[in-house]
Scaffold this motif. Structure first.
Motif, short mmCIF file in Angstrom:
data_model
loop_
_atom_site.label_atom_id
_atom_site.label_comp_id
_atom_site.label_asym_id
_atom_site.label_seq_id
_atom_site.Cartn_x
_atom_site.Cartn_y
_atom_site.Cartn_z
N LYS A 148 9.99 -9.51 7.24
CA LYS A 148 10.06 -10.92 7.64
C LYS A 148 9.79 -11.09 9.12
N ILE A 149 10.34 -10.19 9.94
CA ILE A 149 10.09 -10.24 11.38
C ILE A 149 8.61 -10.04 11.67
N GLN B 46 6.38 -12.92 13.55
CA GLN B 46 5.76 -12.64 14.84
C GLN B 46 4.24 -12.63 14.74
N ALA B 47 3.70 -12.15 13.61
CA ALA B 47 2.24 -12.18 13.43
C ALA B 47 1.73 -13.62 13.40
N ASP B 48 2.46 -14.49 12.71
CA ASP B 48 2.04 -15.88 12.65
C ASP B 48 2.12 -16.54 14.02
N VAL C 49 -6.22 -19.17 10.90
CA VAL C 49 -5.43 -18.00 10.53
C VAL C 49 -3.96 -18.38 10.40
N SER C 50 -3.29 -17.84 9.39
CA SER C 50 -1.86 -18.06 9.21
C SER C 50 -1.25 -16.85 8.53
N ALA C 51 0.08 -16.84 8.43
CA ALA C 51 0.79 -15.76 7.74
C ALA C 51 1.65 -16.37 6.64
N ASP C 52 1.75 -15.63 5.52
CA ASP C 52 2.62 -16.06 4.44
C ASP C 52 3.45 -14.88 3.98
N SER C 53 3.93 -14.90 2.77
CA SER C 53 4.82 -13.84 2.30
C SER C 53 4.08 -12.58 1.88
#
Length: 564
Positions: free
Chosen positions: A440-441, A445-447, A465-469
């Motif tokens: 999760k961290i 942090q990547a997002d 660009v985005s981050a998900d699960s």
């Protein structure tokens, strides 16, 4: 040119296509799917996870059972730690989390009537093997792995000449075929040990239906009568039949590491204990760690008496396999040094933290001398390999685990007044509580560091660009010169529509078609090029805090600036 306070990071672009009738499954390359992240113990996610970890262990020792298995809080004392080499305050001390429990039986022990703490010394048994391999790598590097053991242990060279192993491979080991690397990775196929633990040592062995032995037939090496090197150990051990042919299947063996210890002494001209001290314990300041029984027992964890506990047991030539003593503080220091390549080059560490062979359990592999567990919630998360060593000796048990993908690790040391304790429940709790929090961290942090819109000031070219699960960063849109480039890449692969386009942290690129029904991203790396540049290479320019400023796509000859 990147200025002095900037740095670059390369991502792979895994282009994941699937037919609408197929379920989407991520397929990253093996290894970390996000860049290195910072760990701060006062952060909400990590702080909450550590609180939950404390609560879980409080419940475990209170109830003595749970979903992870049973423990014995009346007799088992233990110390454990989590450590990290990531940026942030978690790396400022040897460990970012510790937990200690002192059993009532230890509190009443006349030999160690004190509460266990970060400096308490336990016997760590088979974890010694990690230090033996580490010593070899520091001294020679892994170029020695493919060399025959007979080159460094003359007693075995002599045995190879005297015994006709090629004519009788059932009765004798062909030592000329055994390499140093096979010894270091449990692949030599030789006997577990000689004499030590032999049932002939028990006075009642005839009651079990075992045949009687004459005095000359009883093994000459045991814990009461340790063998010397040439005249005794090798004269007996060279007569032992192989358990398996070299290089065919992993077979656990302490004798492998006894022989490695002799090889180290031949290479260096020093005792193994001196090499261990000079190469590892001294440079890292591991003052609570030793090969021999500590002279000062004030910090010792001795659950019964020294002899019954196994504290005072001497292993002689087997010391490089099973003899060491340490604390969670020192083992945390050692684990961090391995992860950070403090005593080895980064390339050497990368090769060390790799499997050499599988076991019959698809979730387990073997390394030098690691037992590697593949964790993670695949296919929803990437595979996470945990490089472990675990042992029980006397009334002690020990466990160390390294997770290179997250730059974290753990150690668990325990002692029991009845029998060596099972530490699987403790390790499972750490995995269940810590790994999801770390993932999760990494996502958050990547997002924060990479998410957003990147655009060109001179062309109609953008990516979002985005981050998900799921593993990696998701590319929501990818426009190159006014063209939907996600669809272009799908067309190159003969696919009508691209379901997903993901970025995975890697030094090389991957292109992946998921309609094959298996994960083959490693086969598709660097598949499509334009003027020699990979279509799946993205180079992010970062500021000093690790936040992306721009992304360069060499094949498209464009650099896109990140918007506010």
């Amino acid at each position: 040119m990147v200025s002095s306070f900037l740095r670059c990071i390369v991502f792979s672009c895994s282009i994941i296509f699937s037919r609408l009738s197929l379920a989407f499954t991520p397929c990253p390359l093996l290894g970390p799917v996000f860049p290195e992240f910072a760990l701060d113990t006062n952060s909400e996610v990590l702080g909450s996870a550590l609180d939950d970890l404390t609560e879980a262990f409080d419940t475990l020792v209170k109830d003595g059972n749970g979903s992870h298995g049973d423990v014995h809080p009346n007799t088992t004392s233990f110390s454990l730690s989590l450590f990290s080499t990531n940026q942030g305050d978690a790396a400022d001390t040897p460990f970012l989390f510790k937990y200690h429990y002192t059993a009532p039986s230890l509190k009443s022990s006349p030999n160690a009537a004190h509460d266990v703490d970060k400096d308490s010394i336990y016997r760590i048994g088979g974890l010694t093997k990690v230090f033996t391999v580490w010593s070899i790598l520091i001294e020679t590097g892994d170029r020695i792995w493919n060399e025959p053991v007979t080159k460094y242990v003359p007693e075995l060279a002599k045995a190879a000449k005297c015994l006709d192993a090629k004519q009788d491979p059932v009765s004798y080991v062909n030592w000329e075929d055994v390499t140093i690397g096979q010894l270091a990775s449990h692949l030599a196929g030789i006997a577990r040990e000689y004499g030590v633990g032999d049932l002939s040592e028990q006075t009642d062995h005839l009651e079990y239906g075992l045949p009687p032995l004459s005095a000359s037939e009883v093994p000459g090496c045991n814990l009461d009568s340790l063998c010397g090197r040439a005249a005794e150990f090798f004269s007996h051990f060279s007569q032992q039949p192989p358990v398996a042919l070299p290089g065919t299947t992993p077979i656990y063996s302490n004798a492998e590491f006894q022989i490695l210890g002799y090889a180290i002494e031949s290479i260096t001209g020093k005792s193994f204990e001196s090499v261990l001290q000079d190469h590892i314990l001294g440079p890292l300041g591991m003052e609570k760690t030793s090969l021999s029984t500590p002279a000062n027992s004030s910090s010792a964890v001795i659950p019964v008496d020294e002899e019954t506990s196994g504290w005072s047991t001497q292993y002689g030539g087997e010391a490089p396999a099973i003899s060491m003593f340490s604390s969670i503080t020192d083992l945390s220091i050692a684990g961090k040094a391995i992860l950070a390549s403090t005593l080895l080059s980064q390339s050497q560490t990368n090769r060390w933290l790799k499997p050499t062979i599988h076991t019959s359990n698809p979730a387990n592999s073997i390394g030098y001398p690691w037992v590697i567990y593949s964790g993670g919630n695949y296919p929803n998360t990437s595979m996470v390999d945990v490089y472990t060593a675990l042992s029980d000796v006397g009334l002690y048990s020990s466990y160390i685990g390294l997770v290179p993908d997250f730059n974290v690790g753990f150690t668990i040391l325990a002692a029991d007044s009845v029998s060596s304790p099972d530490l699987n429940a403790h390790a499972d709790i750490i995995a269940d509580m810590a790994l999801p929090a770390l993932m999760k961290i990494a996502v958050l942090q990547a997002d924060a560091s990479f998410g957003g819109v990147y655009a060109s000031s001179r062309l109609n070219s953008t990516i979002t660009v985005s981050a998900d699960s799921l593993p990696g960063l998701f590319i929501d849109t990818f426009i190159s010169n006014g063209t939907d480039f996600r669809q272009v890449l799908a067309t190159f692969n003969g696919i009508d529509e691209a379901d997903a386009l993901r970025l995975f942290f890697k030094t090389e690129m991957s292109l992946l078609i998921m309609e094959r029904g298996t994960c083959v991203s490693w086969m598709d790396i660097d598949s499509f090029k334009y003027d020699g540049a990979s279509l799946d290479q993205f180079i992010f320019e970062l500021d000093k805090n690790g936040n992306a400023l721009s992304v360069e796509i060499p094949a498209l000859r464009v650099e896109l600036e990140r918007g506010d």
